[in-house]
Design an enzyme around this catalytic site. Structure first.
Site, mmCIF file in Angstrom:
data_model
loop_
_atom_site.group_PDB
_atom_site.id
_atom_site.type_symbol
_atom_site.label_atom_id
_atom_site.label_comp_id
_atom_site.label_asym_id
_atom_site.label_seq_id
_atom_site.Cartn_x
_atom_site.Cartn_y
_atom_site.Cartn_z
ATOM 1 N N GLU A 191 0.851 -1.203 0.000
ATOM 2 C CA GLU A 191 0.000 0.000 0.000
ATOM 3 C C GLU A 191 0.881 1.244 0.000
ATOM 4 O O GLU A 191 1.062 1.903 1.025
ATOM 5 C CB GLU A 191 -0.975 -0.061 1.176
ATOM 6 N N HIS A 393 -16.715 -11.762 6.106
ATOM 7 C CA HIS A 393 -15.493 -11.007 6.409
ATOM 8 C C HIS A 393 -14.718 -11.678 7.530
ATOM 9 O O HIS A 393 -15.272 -11.970 8.584
ATOM 10 C CB HIS A 393 -15.844 -9.568 6.813
ATOM 11 N N HIS A 394 -13.453 -11.964 7.252
ATOM 12 C CA HIS A 394 -12.536 -12.519 8.247
ATOM 13 C C HIS A 394 -11.311 -11.626 8.345
ATOM 14 O O HIS A 394 -10.340 -11.808 7.615
ATOM 15 C CB HIS A 394 -12.066 -13.923 7.828
ATOM 16 N N GLU A 395 -11.351 -10.643 9.229
ATOM 17 C CA GLU A 395 -10.124 -9.881 9.520
ATOM 18 C C GLU A 395 -9.327 -10.711 10.526
ATOM 19 O O GLU A 395 -9.888 -11.224 11.495
ATOM 20 C CB GLU A 395 -10.484 -8.503 10.088
ATOM 21 N N GLU A 479 -4.681 -6.971 2.233
ATOM 22 C CA GLU A 479 -3.321 -7.081 2.766
ATOM 23 C C GLU A 479 -2.762 -8.461 2.421
ATOM 24 O O GLU A 479 -2.254 -9.180 3.286
ATOM 25 C CB GLU A 479 -3.280 -6.842 4.299
ATOM 26 N N GLU A 497 -6.706 -7.133 -2.588
ATOM 27 C CA GLU A 497 -6.368 -5.710 -2.543
ATOM 28 C C GLU A 497 -4.908 -5.621 -3.016
ATOM 29 O O GLU A 497 -4.639 -5.763 -4.204
ATOM 30 C CB GLU A 497 -6.583 -5.193 -1.118
ATOM 31 N N GLU A 503 -9.899 3.188 0.028
ATOM 32 C CA GLU A 503 -9.940 3.523 1.455
ATOM 33 C C GLU A 503 -9.026 4.705 1.794
ATOM 34 O O GLU A 503 -9.342 5.504 2.668
ATOM 35 C CB GLU A 503 -9.600 2.304 2.316
HETATM 36 C C1 NOJ Z 1 -8.164 -2.958 5.719
HETATM 37 C C2 NOJ Z 1 -8.945 -3.301 4.506
HETATM 38 O O1 NOJ Z 1 -8.331 -2.827 3.336
HETATM 39 C C3 NOJ Z 1 -10.327 -2.726 4.666
HETATM 40 O O2 NOJ Z 1 -11.077 -2.945 3.487
HETATM 41 C C4 NOJ Z 1 -10.985 -3.344 5.859
HETATM 42 O O3 NOJ Z 1 -12.225 -2.726 6.050
HETATM 43 C C5 NOJ Z 1 -10.147 -3.162 7.117
HETATM 44 N N1 NOJ Z 1 -8.806 -3.565 6.881
HETATM 45 C C6 NOJ Z 1 -10.690 -3.953 8.292
HETATM 46 O O4 NOJ Z 1 -10.649 -5.322 8.017
HETATM 47 CA CA CA Z 2 -5.883 -2.381 3.071
#
Ligand code: NOJ
Ligand code: CA
Length: 696
Positions: A191, A393-395, A479, A497, A503
């Protein structure tokens, strides 16, 4: 850096541009006689490869194009951690040639059919007994618009496992030129804002790195089929000499592999024009065919999301009064999606674990437990009645150890609820990936950290993609590790991404800058689809921060930046306020039969013509940088004998990203046929979008 290896240089000088007749899957006779050098050509003869042994007994490769030296003799080999080097003492044992010309079909993508037309040579090398006697093979594939090569380490006595300290593959670029690149091995992964510098001012770059030589030749260095290995950074050693440096591992070695194994392909796209770089399937062709079989469960999808509100800071991922992911809001978004024909609604912050400082930790994330104000069952049943699917969504916060422990149950839960795509995330801005942790028992550690593009993380991504496939789920990784064309082998790896997306525009005035997207098209986008998240029609981030974009550019992004899963990113209230723009977003496809770059230069502008895969409609449009420009588009890509009604969304008179005039948009409707032209003015930070519907 002076060219060395006299014999190789001499053979290059003699190389002439002799077209050869392409053969169909022809395999040549292996040559058994030790040779000083091996040559091979691309099917049209324009590229001539020479592999030789230099005066210091090192294998070197070089490449000429149309009789001009492109890559001067460049070394090949490995340094191992245990004192063994595969660098010197080599002779060429023999070589074997083959050629192929086939066409294969993509389940989804920028184009339906891909031609794979190449010649190849496998060069078999061996070190002298004094140097260890080890065997090392290198396979080169030459296409008319690029080359790829990889090391193929055969099974052999005395070398069971390779502990690779680094790969010493070199690229000695002969002509001068300009490069577009982002730094490798830096914070924030990929990024970064792209830099434009002379080639000899690059430091360490991620790939793809794009170059335009002074004679107009365009190059892009990258890799294909990054599996069970570390990604490489393109590191300048001296002048225009570059060397691969592998992303490090937490142990001594950057890569550990048992023999036999093949490395990823090291690739160079080579073209006369920017369009030739973009309309180029080199890395896809170098990947293995689909391993998943029937993938009719992978659906290209347009989506909206409970997302922009968190990115801007109006809503939160964490629970509390401003929690974004509520049952009521999700239903409201599903209503909007259904009304506009969108198949997906992304909901972030639906699960437990966001309340603390999750950046770079992730150990508190649950992948199965929803927050009290989000009813997973209720929303997915509600969506099912309307043909709308939740996008999961899995952060992970970069904690892959935690994610891997729960992967199977997490995917199973989503499958039960009709989820077709899961967006994953690996936010760990300062540090790396947590590959092993015991934080539950001891908050201080132990931790094993890995690079986001190291061998361990490369392995992790494929484990996620394979687990998802077992549950008929597609993956959109944020990421991520860079894309190397693995969507061919795993067609459920639909997008990523892996660059600065929309963002960033929420976080400051003109954050990404007007050049960003017309640079992405010729750099990051060469690697594969990007979940850029276009469609911020309000042209505003947090605190009214303006985007470096006109309104028409937001529509042009749908043609410029391809993703089979593609968002309309703004709040639904802002989307509703633009019914004429929504009429375009509702119709622009996410899956194409053909794609052509009809006008554009690296970093300046990019206009595509793309044909819908499911109808006879064409769409044209793209993005501009900060300089206004007048174009005349020629519609020679259309089939003869057909007329189209073309609706146009373009920059209005006086539009510029710099002032409120960024909202000025103009509309036009004309009839267009093959060979017609259309004048198009692009505003500073502007763009355009066109829909062509057949009328006869
Ligand atoms: C960064 C990601 O690019 C974004 O799309 C996401 O909303 C946030 N992380 C939280 O997971
Ligand atoms: Ca990102």
């Amino acid at each position: 850096m002076k060219p060395f290896g006299l014999m190789a240089a001499a053979s290059l000088a003699l190389a002439t541009f002799v077209p050869t007749v392409p053969a169909l899957a022809q395999v040549g006779t292996p040559s058994a006689v030790p040779a000083k050098s091996v040559t091979a050509t691309s099917p049209d003869g324009s590229l001539v490869l020479t592999v030789a042994i230099d005066n210091d007994s090192r294998p070197v490769w070089s490449l000429s194009r149309k009789g001009k030296l492109l890559i001067a003799p460049s070394k090949l080999g490995f340094i191992l951690t245990d004192g063994l080097n595969l660098v010197r003492g080599f002779t060429i044992l023999g070589s074997q040639t083959a050629s192929a010309d086939s066409t294969w079909e993509q389940p989804w993508g920028e184009r339906r059919f891909v031609r794979d037309h190449h010649n190849e040579v496998l060069v078999r090398l061996q070190q002298s007994p004094q140097q260890g006697g080890r065997l090392m093979n290198i396979r080169f594939r030459l296409f008319d618009d690029g080359i790829g090569f990889r090391y193929e380490m055969p099974q052999q006595s005395g070398l069971k496992t390779m502990h690779i300290a680094d790969e010493t593959t070199e690229f000695s670029i002969a002509p001068k030129g300009t490069a577009w690149w982002i730094p490798g091995g830096e914070w924030n992964r990929y990024e970064q804002v792209y830099q434009k510098t002379p080639i000899d001012a690059v430091s360490t770059a991620h790939t793809p790195i794009t170059m335009r030589l002074d004679d107009g030749t365009h190059l892009a260095f990258h890799e294909a089929a990054l599996v069970d290995y570390s990604g490489y950074w393109f590191k300048r050693a001296d002048g225009q000499l570059f060397r691969t440096t592998l992303s490090p591992g937490s142990g001594g070695a950057r890569v550990v592999r048992d023999l036999p194994f093949d490395t990823p392909w090291r690739t160079i796209r080579i073209a006369d024009s920017a369009a030739g770089l973009v309309e180029n399937d080199l890395e896809l062709n170098l990947n293995e065919p689909n391993k998943l079989g029937d993938v009719s469960w992978v659906h290209p999808v347009r989506y909206i999301g409970i997302w922009w509100g968190m990115i801007r800071g109006d809503w939160t991922w964490a629970e509390g009064p401003r929690h974004g992911a509520t049952t009521a809001r999700t239903k409201q978004y599903m209503d909007f999606a259904a009304a506009h024909g969108f198949r997906g609604v992304l909901v972030e912050g639906w699960n437990r674990g966001w309340n603390g400082d999750w950046f770079g930790h992730g150990d508190e994330f649950s992948f199965t437990q929803a927050t009290p104000d989000f009813d997973l069952d209720a929303v997915t049943k509600y969506g099912a009645k309307k043909g709308v699917h939740l996008i999961g969504h899995h952060e992970t916060g970069g904690n892959i150890a935690n994610y891997e422990r729960h992967l199977e149950e997490a995917m199973a839960l989503y499958q039960q609820h009709g989820v077709e795509v899961v967006k994953t995330g690996y936010v760990a801005d300062g540090g790396g990936i947590i590959a092993d942790s015991d934080r539950a028992g001891d908050p201080a550690g132990p931790l094993r950290m890995e690079w986001h593009d190291g061998q361990r993380q490369v392995e992790h991504h494929l484990a996620v993609v394979e687990a998802a496939a077992r549950h008929h789920i597609a993956i959109d990784a944020h990421e991520p590790v860079k894309d190397t064309g693995l969507r061919r082998t795993y067609p459920n790896w639909v997008s990523r991404e892996g660059a600065r997306g929309m963002e960033y525009n929420a976080w400051g005035a003109f954050a990404n800058g007007p050049d960003h997207e017309p640079t992405l098209v010729y750099t990051r986008m060469l690697s594969g689809p990007m979940d850029f998240t276009p469609g911020v029609l309000s042209l505003e981030g947090a605190d009214h921060a303006p985007l470096a974009s006109t309104l028409a550019k937001q529509l042009g992004l749908y043609l410029a930046i391809y993703s089979p899963i593609e968002m309309a990113a703004d709040f639904i209230e802002n989307l509703k306020a633009h019914p004429r723009e929504m009429a375009f977003i509702e119709h622009v496809p996410t899956d194409w039969a053909e794609s052509h770059l009809i006008a554009g230069e690296v970093g300046d502008y990019a206009i595509f013509a793309r044909k819908d895969r499911n109808s006879e409609e064409w769409f044209v449009g793209g993005v501009n940088d900060a300089s206004a420009r007048d174009l005349t588009l020629t519609f020679d890509f259309l089939p003869a004998g057909k007329r189209y009604r073309m609706s146009v969304w373009k920059d209005g008179a006086g539009a510029t990203y710099l002032t409120d005039a960024r909202h000025r948009i103009a509309y036009d409707t004309v009839t267009i046929a093959k060979g017609d032209t259309y004048p198009l003015w692009l505003a500073p930070g502007g763009g355009a979008a066109m829909r062509l519907v057949p009328v006869d």
